[in-house]
Design a protein around this motif. Structure first.
Motif, mmCIF file in Angstrom:
data_model
loop_
_atom_site.group_PDB
_atom_site.id
_atom_site.type_symbol
_atom_site.label_atom_id
_atom_site.label_comp_id
_atom_site.label_asym_id
_atom_site.label_seq_id
_atom_site.Cartn_x
_atom_site.Cartn_y
_atom_site.Cartn_z
ATOM 1 N N GLN A 149 0.601 -1.158 -0.290
ATOM 2 C CA GLN A 149 0.038 -0.365 0.212
ATOM 3 C C GLN A 149 1.007 0.915 -0.049
ATOM 4 O OE1 GLN A 149 -2.238 1.802 3.890
ATOM 5 N NE2 GLN A 149 -3.915 1.188 2.709
ATOM 6 N N TYR A 150 0.910 3.009 -0.778
ATOM 7 C CA TYR A 150 0.910 3.559 -0.526
ATOM 8 C C TYR A 150 -0.001 4.561 -0.567
ATOM 9 C CZ TYR A 150 -0.883 4.084 -5.594
ATOM 10 O OH TYR A 150 -0.986 3.584 -7.174
ATOM 11 N N ASN A 151 1.135 5.760 -0.426
ATOM 12 C CA ASN A 151 0.270 7.009 -0.411
ATOM 13 C C ASN A 151 -0.319 7.542 -1.642
ATOM 14 O OD1 ASN A 151 -0.373 9.959 0.765
ATOM 15 N ND2 ASN A 151 2.042 11.015 0.012
ATOM 16 N N LEU A 152 -1.928 7.436 -1.984
ATOM 17 C CA LEU A 152 -2.278 7.914 -3.229
ATOM 18 C C LEU A 152 -2.377 9.519 -3.433
ATOM 19 C CD1 LEU A 152 -5.462 5.343 -2.535
ATOM 20 C CD2 LEU A 152 -3.801 5.065 -4.400
ATOM 21 N N ASP A 153 -2.472 10.345 -2.613
ATOM 22 C CA ASP A 153 -2.730 11.596 -2.108
ATOM 23 C C ASP A 153 -1.053 11.832 -3.265
ATOM 24 O OD1 ASP A 153 -4.701 11.972 -1.454
ATOM 25 O OD2 ASP A 153 -3.777 11.982 0.627
ATOM 26 N N GLY A 154 -0.150 11.541 -3.276
ATOM 27 C CA GLY A 154 1.366 11.882 -4.016
ATOM 28 C C GLY A 154 0.716 12.427 -5.126
ATOM 29 N N ARG A 155 1.348 13.417 -6.019
ATOM 30 C CA ARG A 155 1.410 13.709 -7.498
ATOM 31 C C ARG A 155 2.218 13.175 -8.330
ATOM 32 N NH1 ARG A 155 -0.844 20.239 -7.456
ATOM 33 N NH2 ARG A 155 -2.698 19.907 -6.535
#
Length: 226
Positions: A44-50
């Motif tokens: 799982q990773y940070n989905l908010d990263g652009r």
């Protein structure tokens, strides 16, 4: 490209030698070993990263990678290499997994980066990339399949165990292609984060799927698909 007959100029060989010599040369090109391919989806990773560099693993994602690494190590296999996508989330997952497999070399490649492999059938309403993305990503992901998923080289004497850390779309497409299923069906498969998919490629080119998206080694509260 690994079928022995495809590796010999049959017309030329028939002109120069008899059938017995041809049979002998075919044996020289036949694979002897089995390849075991372990396809790991990143955690799982940070989905908010652009940008890709901002899409780092979450704390839960790091836990998932630890669990996956422990599971792979517990199999007691002699892994030959870890080939991973160059994207941040796959690279970080690889670094954590590799701690459990000391001495196994790591190789980064752009071929395994996430993308849109082929237009899915049936289509879905929530995910519609531009048509050009299928052409660009599709060619690259197909190249990854052809480059990595094949029978063993004739020079390989012992069975091999290889790990590929990449992405859900890439893994689902590769599974369909390897099993000779219509690749347009890739989106019908679902993979959890940190899951293990195990393909076996026999010397005669036959492929078997032993596990698809296994996360049975994770506690239920650690399982995600985002």
């Amino acid at each position: 490209r690994r079928e022995p007959l495809a590796l010999i100029n049959l017309k030329k060989k028939h002109e120069e030698t008899g059938d017995e010599e041809l049979a002998s040369r075919l044996d020289h090109y036949k694979a002897k070993a089995t390849r075991h391919i372990f396809l790991i989806r990143h955690s799982q990773y940070n989905l908010d990263g652009r940008a890709d560099k901002d899409r780092t693993l979450t704390p839960l994602g790091r836990e998932q990678a630890e669990l996956t690494g422990h599971r792979l190590a517990s199999l007691g296999l002699k892994f030959d290499q870890i080939i991973h996508s160059s994207m941040t989330r796959a690279t970080e997952t690889t670094e954590i997994i590799s701690k459990h497999l000391p001495g196994v070399k790591k190789i980064s490649t752009d071929l395994l980066r996430e993308g849109a492999p082929i237009e899915p059938d049936p289509p879905v309403s929530h995910w519609k990339p531009e048509a050009v993305q299928y052409y660009e990503d599709g060619a690259r992901i197909e190249a990854a399949f052809r480059n990595f998923i094949h029978r063993a080289d004739a020079k390989q004497e012992e069975d091999s165990y290889e790990i590929f850390v990449c992405h859900a779309n890439v893994i689902r497409y590769i599974v369909c292609r390897a099993l000779q299923f219509p690749p347009e069906g890739w989106l019908r498969l679902s993979l959890n984060n940190g899951s293990i998919t195990h393909l076996v490629i026999r010397p005669n080119g036959r492929v078997a799927l032993r596990t698809l998206g296994d996360t049975g080694f994770m506690p239920p509260d650690k399982i995600t698909r985002t």
